[in-house]
Design a protein around this motif. Sequence first.
Motif, PDB file in Angstrom:
ATOM      1  N   ASP A   1     -20.998  13.732  38.694  1.00  0.00           N
ATOM      2  CA  ASP A   1     -20.014  13.568  39.760  1.00  0.00           C
ATOM      3  C   ASP A   1     -18.685  13.125  39.176  1.00  0.00           C
ATOM      4  N   GLU A   2     -18.707  12.217  38.049  1.00  0.00           N
ATOM      5  CA  GLU A   2     -17.363  11.968  37.251  1.00  0.00           C
ATOM      6  C   GLU A   2     -16.865  13.242  36.486  1.00  0.00           C
ATOM      7  N   LEU A   3     -17.769  13.846  36.098  1.00  0.00           N
ATOM      8  CA  LEU A   3     -17.222  14.908  35.301  1.00  0.00           C
ATOM      9  C   LEU A   3     -16.659  16.074  36.079  1.00  0.00           C
ATOM     10  N   ILE A   4     -17.358  16.296  37.224  1.00  0.00           N
ATOM     11  CA  ILE A   4     -16.911  17.007  38.072  1.00  0.00           C
ATOM     12  C   ILE A   4     -15.522  16.925  38.620  1.00  0.00           C
ATOM     13  N   PHE A   5     -15.389  15.747  38.878  1.00  0.00           N
ATOM     14  CA  PHE A   5     -13.875  15.355  39.590  1.00  0.00           C
ATOM     15  C   PHE A   5     -12.929  15.314  38.367  1.00  0.00           C
TER      16      PHE A   5
ATOM     17  N   GLY B   1     -13.113  17.528  36.154  1.00  0.00           N
ATOM     18  CA  GLY B   1     -12.698  19.010  35.597  1.00  0.00           C
ATOM     19  C   GLY B   1     -11.765  19.459  36.816  1.00  0.00           C
ATOM     20  N   HIS B   2     -11.827  19.100  38.062  1.00  0.00           N
ATOM     21  CA  HIS B   2     -11.152  19.610  39.204  1.00  0.00           C
ATOM     22  C   HIS B   2      -9.741  18.596  39.511  1.00  0.00           C
TER      23      HIS B   2
ATOM     24  N   PRO C   1     -24.282  11.553  29.803  1.00  0.00           N
ATOM     25  CA  PRO C   1     -25.059  10.238  29.581  1.00  0.00           C
ATOM     26  C   PRO C   1     -25.387   9.606  30.900  1.00  0.00           C
ATOM     27  N   LYS C   2     -26.619   9.212  30.911  1.00  0.00           N
ATOM     28  CA  LYS C   2     -27.017   8.609  32.243  1.00  0.00           C
ATOM     29  C   LYS C   2     -26.199   7.400  32.941  1.00  0.00           C
ATOM     30  N   ASN C   3     -25.540   6.691  32.106  1.00  0.00           N
ATOM     31  CA  ASN C   3     -24.780   5.548  32.292  1.00  0.00           C
ATOM     32  C   ASN C   3     -23.442   5.798  32.006  1.00  0.00           C
ATOM     33  N   LEU C   4     -22.734   6.882  32.317  1.00  0.00           N
ATOM     34  CA  LEU C   4     -21.531   7.074  31.924  1.00  0.00           C
ATOM     35  C   LEU C   4     -20.426   6.368  32.757  1.00  0.00           C
ATOM     36  N   LYS C   5     -19.511   5.533  32.136  1.00  0.00           N
ATOM     37  CA  LYS C   5     -18.625   4.725  32.903  1.00  0.00           C
ATOM     38  C   LYS C   5     -17.337   5.142  32.236  1.00  0.00           C
ATOM     39  N   LEU C   6     -16.394   5.795  33.179  1.00  0.00           N
ATOM     40  CA  LEU C   6     -15.107   6.410  32.916  1.00  0.00           C
ATOM     41  C   LEU C   6     -14.063   5.210  33.202  1.00  0.00           C
ATOM     42  N   ASN C   7     -13.599   4.494  32.534  1.00  0.00           N
ATOM     43  CA  ASN C   7     -12.397   3.729  32.990  1.00  0.00           C
ATOM     44  C   ASN C   7     -11.209   3.795  31.901  1.00  0.00           C
ATOM     45  N   GLY C   8     -10.120   3.562  32.372  1.00  0.00           N
ATOM     46  CA  GLY C   8      -8.900   3.481  31.508  1.00  0.00           C
ATOM     47  C   GLY C   8      -8.767   4.310  30.557  1.00  0.00           C
TER      48      GLY C   8
ATOM     49  N   LEU D   1      -9.391   9.962  27.753  1.00  0.00           N
ATOM     50  CA  LEU D   1      -9.979  10.867  26.565  1.00  0.00           C
ATOM     51  C   LEU D   1     -10.931  12.115  27.172  1.00  0.00           C
ATOM     52  N   VAL D   2     -11.744  11.705  27.897  1.00  0.00           N
ATOM     53  CA  VAL D   2     -12.686  12.604  28.649  1.00  0.00           C
ATOM     54  C   VAL D   2     -11.715  13.711  29.234  1.00  0.00           C
ATOM     55  N   LYS D   3     -11.043  13.643  30.076  1.00  0.00           N
ATOM     56  CA  LYS D   3     -10.091  14.403  30.811  1.00  0.00           C
ATOM     57  C   LYS D   3      -9.387  15.143  29.997  1.00  0.00           C
ATOM     58  N   GLY D   4      -8.856  14.636  28.802  1.00  0.00           N
ATOM     59  CA  GLY D   4      -8.163  15.511  27.900  1.00  0.00           C
ATOM     60  C   GLY D   4      -9.023  16.429  27.278  1.00  0.00           C
ATOM     61  N   TRP D   5     -10.368  16.068  26.974  1.00  0.00           N
ATOM     62  CA  TRP D   5     -11.430  16.904  26.310  1.00  0.00           C
ATOM     63  C   TRP D   5     -11.653  18.128  27.332  1.00  0.00           C
ATOM     64  N   ILE D   6     -11.971  17.798  28.486  1.00  0.00           N
ATOM     65  CA  ILE D   6     -12.313  18.788  29.558  1.00  0.00           C
ATOM     66  C   ILE D   6     -11.314  19.738  29.674  1.00  0.00           C
ATOM     67  N   LYS D   7      -9.814  19.399  29.578  1.00  0.00           N
ATOM     68  CA  LYS D   7      -8.756  20.361  29.743  1.00  0.00           C
ATOM     69  C   LYS D   7      -8.154  20.726  28.565  1.00  0.00           C
ATOM     70  N   ARG D   8      -8.504  20.537  27.326  1.00  0.00           N
ATOM     71  CA  ARG D   8      -8.260  20.870  26.256  1.00  0.00           C
ATOM     72  C   ARG D   8      -8.160  22.432  26.198  1.00  0.00           C
TER      73      ARG D   8
END
Length: 352
Positions: free
Chosen positions: A7-11, A13-14, A247-254, A259-266
């Motif tokens: 779910d985190e990665l979907i959001f 990405g959008h 990852p099963k326990n992916l926690k995306l904060n701060g 960083l993950v958002k920048g990687w997805i939108k590179r």
Amino acid sequence: MKNNAVDELIFLGHAGSCRTLDCVVSIKTPFKLNLKELVEGAKKAQQVFPKTAKYPVKIFNDLSFNQFSEKRLVSMKHVELLMLSEYEVALKMSHYLGDLVSMLLWLKKCLGKESSNKALKLKALPAKRNTPYKYFLNSSVWPAPVKNSSDRRSFYRFEIDHALAEKENLRVNDVFLLAILRSLQLKRKSIWVPVNVREDFFEGFGNGLSRMRIYPPASELPLKDQLDYIREQKKQAYTNGELSLPPKNLKLNGISRLLVKGWIKRPSADWCSLSFSHMVDRKGGLNWIEDISAVSNIGPRHNMAIFAFTKDNRTQFSLSADQANVSNEQVDQFKQALESHVGEILNDLNTK
């Protein structure tokens, strides 16, 4: 309700896109439907799949399919139903809650059929490595985006009949992928293909999707070699890690989220030209359904999504497009090209 890793990665990405993550599926049944029974069935489905139980299910019977699909959900946790006729019902659900398999599980329970409520278990996939197709340049978006909108419409729903017997080395899915690639008028093109990675195809409510990219073969190759090229990409996707799970326990904060958002939108990210989802009723497990149509959510880098449902020797196609970027004429041209290329490929296969 906390988001899981997918779910985190979907959001992410959008993020920044006004496109909705709502998915709409419409099924035709061989048996009659009753509005009162539909109301009670929705309550039972919510009990079996508590992820959908936060709000009452709103049921409509006075809207067209297009009106229903264009109407946005109140929130990503709401679920809505539309009774189109005494043999057809539509379900709208956010991709936050589940994918197409989840929607069919929910509908099956809603319609009084036995439906599995086992926990979602995903396959163990190989560690991700480079595939031989990594050398490809980024795909072009079809057509070039102007401004993303939330306006989707199932512009076309059409059927293709085929007397193609599926074999181990020949799937009707390969034919459709090749036909779509031939229909895209782009120098650099590829197809984003969602893949069900559940341990059991129809077990587990939630998002059980990964994805693979399919690139076009050289046009001068014989047809058999072109189909082999597409099939080999699928094999490489499974064995070399193109299919992957977060990852099963992916926690995306701060900082980690940024960083993950920048990687997805590179800029170098290859999101492909469009998406193509295909469900085949190979074992008769969907004998309670005659046809399936779907308005897919459209990825942030895509302008069209195609869904296909194959049962026996017939495939039903649904084409959804962003109205801000794709005209009716463009979709019509693509649809005609797709039908033509499928016909050509099937004719070549059946004459050899």
